[in-house]
Design a protein around this motif. Structure first.
Motif, short mmCIF file in Angstrom:
data_model
loop_
_atom_site.label_atom_id
_atom_site.label_comp_id
_atom_site.label_asym_id
_atom_site.label_seq_id
_atom_site.Cartn_x
_atom_site.Cartn_y
_atom_site.Cartn_z
N ASP A 1 -63.38 31.89 -6.17
CA ASP A 1 -62.66 33.14 -5.93
C ASP A 1 -61.16 32.96 -5.70
O ASP A 1 -60.44 33.93 -5.55
CB ASP A 1 -63.28 33.87 -4.74
N GLY A 2 -60.68 31.74 -5.64
CA GLY A 2 -59.26 31.52 -5.39
C GLY A 2 -58.86 31.65 -3.93
O GLY A 2 -57.72 31.38 -3.57
N ASN A 3 -59.78 32.09 -3.07
CA ASN A 3 -59.49 32.24 -1.64
C ASN A 3 -60.28 31.25 -0.78
O ASN A 3 -60.37 31.41 0.43
CB ASN A 3 -59.80 33.67 -1.17
N SER A 4 -60.85 30.24 -1.41
CA SER A 4 -61.58 29.22 -0.67
C SER A 4 -61.44 27.89 -1.39
O SER A 4 -61.15 27.83 -2.59
CB SER A 4 -63.05 29.60 -0.50
N ALA A 5 -61.62 26.81 -0.62
CA ALA A 5 -61.53 25.47 -1.17
C ALA A 5 -62.37 24.54 -0.29
O ALA A 5 -62.64 24.84 0.86
CB ALA A 5 -60.08 24.99 -1.21
N ILE A 6 -62.76 23.41 -0.88
CA ILE A 6 -63.56 22.43 -0.16
C ILE A 6 -62.68 21.24 0.19
O ILE A 6 -61.96 20.73 -0.67
CB ILE A 6 -64.76 21.97 -1.01
N LEU A 7 -62.75 20.81 1.44
CA LEU A 7 -62.09 19.58 1.86
C LEU A 7 -63.18 18.55 2.05
O LEU A 7 -64.11 18.74 2.84
CB LEU A 7 -61.31 19.78 3.16
N GLN A 8 -63.08 17.46 1.30
CA GLN A 8 -64.07 16.40 1.40
C GLN A 8 -63.45 15.20 2.11
O GLN A 8 -62.40 14.71 1.71
CB GLN A 8 -64.55 15.98 0.01
N PHE B 1 -59.70 31.45 3.06
CA PHE B 1 -58.34 31.85 3.37
C PHE B 1 -58.14 33.35 3.16
O PHE B 1 -58.72 33.93 2.24
CB PHE B 1 -57.34 31.09 2.48
N ASN B 2 -57.32 33.95 4.02
CA ASN B 2 -56.92 35.34 3.84
C ASN B 2 -56.05 35.41 2.59
O ASN B 2 -55.06 34.67 2.49
CB ASN B 2 -56.15 35.81 5.08
N PRO B 3 -56.37 36.26 1.62
CA PRO B 3 -55.59 36.30 0.37
C PRO B 3 -54.16 36.77 0.56
O PRO B 3 -53.30 36.46 -0.27
CB PRO B 3 -56.39 37.25 -0.52
N ASP B 4 -53.86 37.50 1.64
CA ASP B 4 -52.50 37.99 1.87
C ASP B 4 -51.65 36.99 2.66
O ASP B 4 -50.49 36.77 2.34
CB ASP B 4 -52.54 39.33 2.61
N THR B 5 -52.23 36.38 3.70
CA THR B 5 -51.45 35.48 4.56
C THR B 5 -51.65 34.01 4.21
O THR B 5 -50.86 33.18 4.64
CB THR B 5 -51.87 35.66 6.04
N HIS B 6 -52.70 33.70 3.47
CA HIS B 6 -53.06 32.33 3.11
C HIS B 6 -53.43 31.48 4.32
O HIS B 6 -53.46 30.26 4.25
CB HIS B 6 -51.96 31.64 2.29
N LEU B 7 -53.74 32.12 5.44
CA LEU B 7 -54.19 31.41 6.64
C LEU B 7 -55.70 31.27 6.60
O LEU B 7 -56.41 32.12 6.08
CB LEU B 7 -53.78 32.18 7.90
#
Length: 114
Positions: A14-21, A35-41
């Protein structure tokens, strides 16, 4: 390579999540950041962790949620957070394991390498 951190695309795409391995020797851990799509927090992190059920352990979805970001020392930090087990679906309340509020922020500026 003994220890590494690697960002990977989220299965949600969705472009608003990512995996940290995180990999340390033969052990791997994966956290999904949302992540919040507006603030990227970061609004939440999710992982599967062993949860004690009687005398056994069951891999269960674990989630941390972050709220009320404030700027301290030029860095945005969540003031409130909660973590817990997601026992039902994603839309159900967490079984809270920890809930807290940051009241003080201390930055360590003297980092020494050995």
């Amino acid at each position: 390579e003994e220890t590494s951190l690697k960002w990977l695309p989220s299965e949600e795409g969705d472009g608003n999540s990512a995996i940290l391995q995180l990999k340390h020797h033969d052990t791997k851990a994966r956290l999904t950041f949302h992540f919040n799509p507006d603030t990227h927090l970061a609004t939440s992190i999710q992982a599967r962790r062993p949860r004690a059920v009687g005398e056994a352990y069951v891999m269960t979805k674990w989630e941390g949620r972050f709220y009320d970001y404030e700027i301290h020392g030029g860095v945005k930090i969540p003031r409130r957070m909660e973590v817990g087990w997601q026992l039902e679906g994603d839309d159900t309340p967490l079984e809270i394991y920890f809930k807290g509020t940051n009241h003080n922020f201390i930055y360590l500026t003297n980092h020494h390498s050995h």
